[in-house]
Structure formats: C-alpha cells, structure tokens
Design a protein around this motif. Sequence first.
Motif, PDB file in Angstrom:
ATOM      1  N   UNK A  63       1.254  -1.147  -0.461  1.00 32.37           N
ATOM      2  CA  UNK A  63      -0.030   0.143  -0.155  1.00 32.37           C
ATOM      3  C   UNK A  63       1.215   1.346  -0.042  1.00 32.37           C
ATOM      4  N   UNK A  65       3.684   1.615  -0.794  1.00 36.52           N
ATOM      5  CA  UNK A  65       4.541   2.056  -2.301  1.00 36.52           C
ATOM      6  C   UNK A  65       3.626   1.933  -3.556  1.00 36.52           C
ATOM      7  N   UNK A  66       2.410   1.897  -3.489  1.00 34.39           N
ATOM      8  CA  UNK A  66       1.494   2.025  -4.198  1.00 34.39           C
ATOM      9  C   UNK A  66       1.472   3.267  -3.828  1.00 34.39           C
ATOM     10  N   UNK A  67       0.379   4.204  -3.170  1.00 33.72           N
ATOM     11  CA  UNK A  67       0.275   5.218  -2.755  1.00 33.72           C
ATOM     12  C   UNK A  67       2.255   6.450  -3.354  1.00 33.72           C
ATOM     13  N   UNK A  69       3.944   6.047  -5.254  1.00 34.58           N
ATOM     14  CA  UNK A  69       4.285   5.568  -6.700  1.00 34.58           C
ATOM     15  C   UNK A  69       3.593   5.597  -7.351  1.00 34.58           C
TER      16      UNK A  69
ATOM     17  N   UNK B  35      -7.440   6.176  -3.209  1.00 35.51           N
ATOM     18  CA  UNK B  35      -6.972   5.227  -4.170  1.00 35.51           C
ATOM     19  C   UNK B  35      -6.304   4.014  -3.039  1.00 35.51           C
ATOM     20  N   UNK B  39      -7.675   0.341  -2.510  1.00 35.82           N
ATOM     21  CA  UNK B  39      -6.665  -0.667  -2.074  1.00 35.82           C
ATOM     22  C   UNK B  39      -7.042  -1.343  -0.707  1.00 35.82           C
ATOM     23  N   UNK B  66       0.064  -4.659  -6.660  1.00 29.39           N
ATOM     24  CA  UNK B  66       0.651  -2.649  -7.070  1.00 29.39           C
ATOM     25  C   UNK B  66       0.410  -2.314  -8.542  1.00 29.39           C
ATOM     26  N   UNK B  70      -2.190   0.533  -9.893  1.00 36.56           N
ATOM     27  CA  UNK B  70      -1.748   1.667 -10.083  1.00 36.56           C
ATOM     28  C   UNK B  70      -2.729   2.038 -11.389  1.00 36.56           C
ATOM     29  N   UNK B  74      -4.645   5.001 -13.267  1.00 36.90           N
ATOM     30  CA  UNK B  74      -4.249   6.005 -14.662  1.00 36.90           C
ATOM     31  C   UNK B  74      -5.932   6.032 -15.330  1.00 36.90           C
TER      32      UNK B  74
END
Lengths: 410, 195
Positions: A63, A65-67, A69, B35, B39, B66, B70, B74
Amino acid sequence: MRECPQFTTLLRWRDAGEAEQIEAHLADCPGCAQAWTSLADLTALGMQMPSAPPAPRQIESVRTQLLANANAPPARRAPPWIAIAAALLVGLATWSLWPTERRPIASISGATADYAVRYEAGVERVALRDGSISIEVAHLPADQRFVVQTADAEIEVRGTRFTVIADGGRLHRVEVTEGRVELRRSGHATVALEADQSWQAGPTQPARPVAPATPSPIAPTMTPAPTTPAPATLSSAPVQQPTSVAKRPQPADTPRVQPKRVTPKRPIAAPETAAPTSAAPPSPQTEQFEAGWRAVRAGEFDEASAAFSAAARLRGPLAADARWWHIVSLGRAGHDAQTRVALTAYLKSGPPASRRAEAQVMLGWLNFSTGRVDAAERAFKAGANATRAKVRNGATAGLKAIADWRAKQR
Amino acid sequence: MSARVLPLRRVDGTTAELSDAALLAACAAGDGAALGALFDRHHAAVYRFIARLSQSDAADIDDLVQTTFLTAQRSARKYQGRSTVRTWLFGIAVNTVRREARSRGRRQRLAGLVAAQPASAVRAVDEAVAQREAVRRFQDALAGLSEPLRTCFVLCQLEGVSGPEAAQTLGLRVGTVYRRIHDARKRLQAAMEGM
C-alpha cells in the motif's frame, strides 16, 4: 459419453438464474449431468487452493509503495499541493477505515497533542496530527504491532520508549529513548532509529506546508461558526451553512455552533435543464434523470443521488447536469465527505463558469462548517465574482461569516 | 429556477462512505486517499485473483497487485460503470498478469509445470491428505491451461463473475466465455485423470 451441445447453455441459464431449466435438462441429459458435476467438483477444488491473504505488514508495504508510486493522471499533472493534500487524505482514509475497537498495548502521554488510537487485527495505530506524544511500548508478542502514523510517515516499534512530534499532519521529529523504531516515510527508504537517536524533518520539508485544507482524521482544532445566519440564497447549493457542532470534543475556546435547521417552504423546483419530454420513449439516461428528480421531490436524497449518478454515467445530453445534481443530492443527503470529494473533482473537471462559482460557494460552506477557514475563504472568494446575483450573495455571506468569526477570535 | 437551500446535516463522513464508482472518480482526479481506500476495499480480492490466475510467488504477486491498482488509477476515467469496480479491477489484473507473463516467458514455464512436476508418489493415507493432494493436482492442472481458458475459469468459476460481465471485462462475446469455461473444464478433468 457423447458431449451435449447444450452445456454452454446451462452456463447461460446459470447466469440468468434459471435453476429450474438447468435441473430439467440435467434430469434428461446424463452427459451434461456428469459434466455439471465435474465442473462443480473442479470449482470446489479451485476454491480450496491456498490463497491466504498476505500478512498485514506485507499489505501495508504494498500500500505504501502504491501510494508513493501513484501519480496524478498523465493528462492532468497535479500541482505539488495536491500531493500534499492527497498524503493528508491518505491519513484520513486509513484512519477512518479502521474499526473503533480499542485495546491499548502502550502508554501514551500527550495532553495537548491531537491524536487518535485505533486497533485492528493485532495492530494498534496512533494517528498523530499535531503536537508531541511520548510513548512507552512494552515488548510486544509476535502477533501484535504498534504503529504511530502521520499523514506522510509511519513509525513502528517492538518495545521501546520514544517521542513523536507532528506539525500540521506531517511528521516533524522522532526521538528514541530506549529500544528501536523503524521510520517509514512515503516515498523514502526505511530508517532505523536506535536509543538516543533522533530524526527531524529537514529544511526542505517545511513543518507546516502550505496545503489546501483537508479533512482532519482527528478532532478538528476549531469549528468556526457564523454568528449570523446567512440568507438562503443559493438556488441549488446543498449546503447553506453549518448547523450543528462536530461530534468530537473541542477545545474550550472552540466557538459553539447552534444547531439550526432551515425547513424548505416549498418543494425543490426542477432544474432548468429538466429532461425533455416527447412522444418518443425516454432514453435510459432521461429515465434515470427523471427518477432522480422524483426522488428529490420526495425528499429521498440518497435515492436521488444514486439515480443522478447512474444518469451521469450514461451517454447523452443530460450527463453534465446529472453529475451536478448528483453532487447536490449528496449534499442534501448529508454526506459531507462525499460531497466535498465530489465537488473537488467536479471543480477540477472544468465545469461551466456559472456552476463553477456555485460549486465554490458550496465547498466554502462545507469547509467553514468543519473548521477549514482559510480554504473556505478561498472558495468564497472564488465564487464572489459569479454572474448570478444569488451565488454572489452566497459568497458574500460566507465571507462575512468568516470575518465575524475572526473578529470574535481577537 | 430557484429553490430553498436545505440545511447542512453534519455527519462524520469518510471515504468509507463512498461507493466504488465515486472512489474511482476521485482517483481519476488524482485523489490519493481515494486510491488508498480503493486498495483497502479490494486488495484482498485482487490479491487472491492474481494468485489464482498467475500462481506466481508472493513477491511477484505484490508487484502485480501494485501494478493493477496503479493502472486502475491511471485508467479511472475510462470506467463506464458497465461492470462492478471489482470486476473492472479483475480485468486490469488479467492484462497485468498477461503482460508480465509475456515479458518473462512465464506462460511457457507454467505450461511446462505439469510435466516438470510428476505427481506425488506418496499415496494419500487419509481423507485430509487426499484432499490436499487433489488440490495440489488441481493447481498444477490449472497452471497447465492456456491463459485464455485459465482466465475465464478463474474469473467465472472461482471469482463468481457472471459470463456477461466477464465478456465485457475481457472484450469477448459471452458465448466465447462460456465455451472457454467448458473447454477449461474438459482439460482440467483430463489433466486430473492423467496425473
């Protein structure tokens, strides 16, 4: 056994809920009956495949890392303050999704700090927004964790004494007295701090960044209230002004907001862009749009919101109007957070100037009602040049309410 | 048009109140909190789906999950509400797994997995062991399916997505989805019997 060509039809019937037809066919067709049983057996085996969710720590790592990125959509590069606001909102989202059950596993002292504690599945989290807290955590069993979180970082400990200071929602300083902590900041490598070590936000990380107002995950530090009721002038705004105090405890100097309800004296009028009527059957979008307005007139704003939302997703001339009335319905249903998010997205989508101003005034009242005075002021100022007098008056009333509140604070 | 303004009713609103579609709309506007909430709401299902579909190791699955979210952020503007957000995420996950498999030649490795791993010589001595062995053989058989058959089987049979929704998500005709499920069943059955 000979294969029956009807087998895929059975799948179609299954999706359509035609259980009787399936049973009738299976009774007459041994081939399909065998295949159907085989499919069920294989599916049952598939459901037993090991698919245990990853450990909470692993999920959080993904999570984070996701946020880190995650970027704004390429078509619209967000300015830096959006990222700051998003980081703050991440804190809100994370905090708000945790259940409220609390089982303390640490001693926390911070009389003036703005923080909240949540517990879930072996993880106790302290969401720190502002101020300094000192924490002493006993050595934790393997299945328990203790995490301090700000909007932009988290600190994990096993058994230690340490102090955390946050300012404006962002991590400012960590001092470790005993033990060891791990400091994880969004987009940065993990830093381990041992006893007598400290970490402080550098000069490139201003302690109080200039960021747009975002909802506080913890009790608001102030809840300003207009001292005089603003006239109900907006034609479609779902909010007029705050009418009740926030439920959470407030500081002594917090102004009181007197609950007040304004009962509409007449039903809400249909919008100027009401669905066209003609001899031809209405389109699905028109049907949804009209359903939304029927619900509005009946005072069923949640239902109205859903109908307008559906209409907005359909192609057709009413999509833009439906999106607007979806937001209005959300506001009238009392979903402030949703309304704020929807309004923000709406304003970013480049709405017509007239609606933009109206949306700004709505957002202004929402912000003012939750203590975001500066953001409210910006929104009201943005709406003050509206071409429609009623919207201008709404913005003016908002600015006056803020001025009155500030005068009382002095 | 004019209308009276209704009073604001204060509630403790959070992103938890938002529908999936509203979260996606906020994602499209670059809202990181949305987001994060998306998640939190769907990561378990996406993780499980990718694990079933790709049968990769945990680290690879983390990356795929992930990447899926992402990509979802997008592509949020493209969501048209024709399927649930969960199924829409599955569709993105399918493409993510497909791209990753293509880039690493995973499909070839997965296709060879059944041959590379002989069935256990250990005979089940009790029901629990036999069941575990059956599941393991099913996993191997599933890994041996072609990617299109495996995707349809996992999506519809294991994740419970309807044929029309799967067809919408995968860009196929509904009949094709049903036929692939049927073919997958036959090949899984044959593989299980041959082990």
